[in-house]
Design a protein around this motif. Structure first.
Motif, short mmCIF file in Angstrom:
data_model
loop_
_atom_site.label_atom_id
_atom_site.label_comp_id
_atom_site.label_asym_id
_atom_site.label_seq_id
_atom_site.Cartn_x
_atom_site.Cartn_y
_atom_site.Cartn_z
N LEU A 1 2.73 1.65 1.59
CA LEU A 1 3.04 0.25 1.30
C LEU A 1 1.72 -0.50 1.24
O LEU A 1 0.96 -0.52 2.20
N GLU A 2 1.46 -1.15 0.12
CA GLU A 2 0.12 -1.68 -0.14
C GLU A 2 -0.38 -2.70 0.87
O GLU A 2 -1.55 -2.74 1.18
N ASP A 3 0.54 -3.52 1.37
CA ASP A 3 0.09 -4.60 2.24
C ASP A 3 -0.25 -4.13 3.65
O ASP A 3 -0.82 -4.86 4.43
N LEU A 4 0.14 -2.90 3.97
CA LEU A 4 -0.14 -2.39 5.30
C LEU A 4 -1.43 -1.57 5.28
O LEU A 4 -1.86 -1.07 4.25
N ALA A 5 -2.02 -1.45 6.47
CA ALA A 5 -3.24 -0.66 6.56
C ALA A 5 -2.93 0.83 6.49
O ALA A 5 -3.78 1.64 6.09
N GLU A 6 -1.69 1.20 6.89
CA GLU A 6 -1.33 2.63 6.89
C GLU A 6 -1.39 3.19 5.48
O GLU A 6 -1.05 2.51 4.52
N HIS A 7 -1.78 4.42 5.37
CA HIS A 7 -1.83 5.05 4.05
C HIS A 7 -0.49 5.60 3.62
O HIS A 7 -0.29 5.96 2.48
#
Lengths: 351, 349
Positions: free
Chosen positions: A317-323
């Motif tokens: 998910l683009e808005d999260l830092a997680e890849h």
């Protein structure tokens, strides 16, 4: 003479029967005239919506035997159509657990890239979902949760407890705004033996308690308009004074609203649950008792397809830092009121 | 054979039934009415302000309307020695069929006509296949129960169809001289049912067929046609009930009428109608329906859980049947001390 009479009678009855049959057949259509009956669907957001690698998503859900469940399948299909890089392989909905297992197996054999499953019974389908995961097919588990996290890559579902909490908070705040001391707050629950009903009721109770209120008259309906009408009619007779009413489910809400109209009462307001388009329109019109509804939206099926696509394309998910896509996602039980109803019309479902 | 005929309701139904018509209520009926009065008392004691008010009585009667009308048809079928498991599904199908967008576009009159025709049609299909196709009633109506609900789901797409035709809902929501239209319809259904059952040859033949179909056939009754028509009546009642459900909930849905068959059979049985047929009373059925409605109201008004209500419901069914047995025994009929109900003459009141 008798013979001719009988003949004539038979002829008349036959003709009447045929006529009646013709009338009846003409009455089966449900197509609205000149109106687009498309189920609205929440659109995908963000730059992730740009086409990527082709993904085949297998989708399996229970039979569409009520408005909410029907909307799940409709939403999933509509969402898939919005992506040019998604092929949706949807099976016919079934409430037979064995058949759903067989359907998922055939989807696996058919070589889908990702699975999105709303199991009829989470426990019963855990095994086959786990099999898929072991075979390297990511599974998106929708709403009814599998027995073990090993059976899904990602779970998305609603929050029954918070539905109750948010309904309780809204009602309590509204009553305080109206300066009602010692208000009578009613509850029309769903089937009491289901955990989801128990969670909703618990949340409602807890929230009201925080404000120093408590649940007064309470009945349990069966998620059908008819049971909603019956139970509410009785509840209203028992509660001569009532300030607010929370109804767990908008499908049965049609009956709840009908019962209130039948009784001619207008001394209290109603908060719904789930978020059907019908209730949203009543909230928007603001002419009846319905002032709000707490979401448990079938739009989660649309999101499930979106996430299945991202899983297939190895995107996060683009808005999260997680890849990566998160392992669990709980949708928020937002309160839809007259003020914000226009923003939520797109997720309202036909009950 | 002579003995069989002697006991058969064809023989005694005319004479005994005729003689007994003087007694409006026999002992069993009084016991049943006693249960109803007792329940009303409990309701009144626990909720003196709200229970026996005009508003609550009217609400209870309106809630009893749909299941009450279905139970009239069920009484006919059971007295005639059959059973109808499809009533709930026929209610669902009629309610869906009468609320499709196409039907609604023709206005309220066609909606009413549609409900009646669909109900009657399903009932007649049941009846003709039972009578002429020799399908056992239990199986035939079980099949109808499955397929009628299936058709209802197909027509509605499993969605709730809201009635936009306001003339329809307003008519059924109205009152005539303070009595709601639904209650008037309920009363009419029972009056017509009572008259047909007790004052016409059709009714007497229904008892006769239920008591001993073979004897009825030998005495010249067209048993097959009559059986078919009895199921038609049940279907017709379902169509009327569907109208009532749609009017009350302002919607038609394939989930309407769930478990009506069980509720109707329970009401008929505690009303003193024999499941084996040949004997029964429509007044008893009405009291049976009212007992369950009052029970529901008491539990809701006292804010009790539904699970306890179901336990009480079961207890009342058993209790009422036991009460009837005792009452029958206490009447001390020398003819049948061991009280084998099948061999007793038919009795109407």
């Amino acid at each position: 003479m008798t013979r001719t009479n009988l003949g004539r009678r038979g002829f008349l009855f036959g003709a009447a029967g045929l006529g009646a049959g013709a009338v009846l057949v003409g009455c089966t259509s449900n197509e609205p005239e000149g109106q687009n009956n498309q189920q609205p669907v929440a659109g995908g957001q963000g730059a992730n919506s740009e086409p990527g690698k082709q993904v085949t998503i297998g989708f399996s859900a229970p039979a569409a035997d009520h408005g909410w469940m029907a909307a799940v399948t409709i939403n999933a299909k509509a969402m898939a159509e919005q992506f040019s890089d998604v092929t949706l392989n949807a099976t016919e909905g079934t409430n037979d657990v064995n058949q759903q297992i067989a359907q998922v197996e055939s989807l696996i054999n058919g070589g889908v890239d990702v699975l999105a499953i709303l199991p009829f019974d989470g426990k019963a389908l855990t095994q086959v979902a786990r099999q898929a995961m072991d075979d390297g097919i990511p599974v998106v588990n929708v709403d009814r949760v599998f027995d073990t996290p090993l059976a899904y890559r990602c779970w998305i579902g609603g929050d029954n407890y918070r539905m109750g909490v948010n309904a309780g908070n809204y009602i309590a705040e509204e009553l305080k705004r109206q300066n009602k001391n010692n208000p009578v707050i009613g509850e029309v629950a769903g089937i009491d033996s289901l955990p989801l009903t128990q969670e909703r009721s618990q949340g409602f109770k807890d929230a009201l308690q925080r404000h120093g209120f408590r649940v007064g008259p309470r009945v349990a309906a069966e998620f059908t308009p008819e049971s909603g009408e019956r139970q509410t009619a009785n509840l209203l007779q028992g509660a001569q004074k009532l300030d607010a009413l929370w109804n767990h489910d908008d499908d049965q809400g049609i009956g709840v609203v009908a019962a209130i109209e039948n009784s001619g009462r207008s001394d209290f307001f109603v908060v719904g649950g789930a978020g059907s388009r019908n209730m949203m329109e009543l909230i928007k019109a603001d002419s009846g008792p319905v002032k709000a509804t707490v979401l448990y939206s079938p739009s989660m099926a649309s999101s499930a397809i979106a996430m299945a696509r991202l899983l297939g394309q190895n995107k996060g998910l683009e808005d999260l830092a997680e890849h990566e896509i998160p392992a669990e996602l709980t949708t928020y039980s937002a309160v839809v009121t007259k003020e914000n109803v226009d923003n939520y019309m797109d997720v309202g479902f036909d009950s | 054979m002579t003995k069989a005929l002697d006991r058969s309701p064809v023989h005694s139904g005319e004479s005994a039934g005729g003689r007994r018509r003087g007694f409006a209520l026999d002992v069993r009926m009084l016991g049943l009415a006693g249960v109803l009065v007792l329940l009303c008392l409990i309701g009144f004691i626990t909720n003196p302000d709200t229970f026996l008010t005009e508003a609550n009585i009217s609400t209870m009667l309106r809630l009893a309307a749909a299941i009450g009308v279905v139970s009239v048809g069920m009484t006919f079928v059971i007295i005639a020695g059959g059973i109808d498991l499809s009533v709930g599904s026929i209610v669902a199908l009629s309610s869906v069929w009468m609320t499709t967008l196409a039907t609604q576009s023709y206005g309220p009159f066609v909606m009413v006509l549609c409900a009646v025709l669909v109900g009657l049609g399903c009932g007649l299909v049941n009846g003709f296949l039972v009578a002429y196709g020799r399908v056992v009633p239990f199986i035939m109506t079980l099949a109808m129960m499955a397929s009628a609900r299936g058709l209802a789901e197909r027509l509605s797409g499993r969605q709730t169809q809201v009635v936009t035709e306001t003339g329809f809902t307003e008519f059924f929501r109205a009152s005539v001289l303070g009595v709601p239209v639904l209650v008037i319809m309920l009363a009419l259904a029972y009056v017509i049912g009572w008259v047909v059952l007790n004052r016409t040859t059709f009714g007497r033949r229904t008892y006769a067929i239920g008591g001993n179909a073979e004897a009825a056939r030998l005495s010249g009754i067209n048993v097959k046609l009559h059986t078919a028509l009895v199921y038609g009546i049940s279907g017709l009642c379902c169509g009327v009930a569907a109208m009532m459900v749609v009017a009350r909930t302002t919607s038609g849905a394939s989930t309407n009428g769930l478990f009506y068959e069980l509720d109707a059979i329970a009401a008929v049985v505690i009303g003193g109608t024999l499941l084996s047929g040949g004997r029964g009373s429509i007044i008893g059925t009405l009291i049976g329906v009212l007992i369950f409605t009052v029970l529901n109201s008491i539990f809701t008004q006292n804010n009790l859980d539904t699970d306890i209500q179901n336990i009480a419901k079961g207890a009342i069914i058993v209790g009422a049947v036991l009460l009837q047995h005792t009452a029958r025994r206490r009447k001390g009929k020398p003819r049948a001390p061991s009280s084998n109900p099948e061999t007793e003459p038919s009795r109407s009141q």
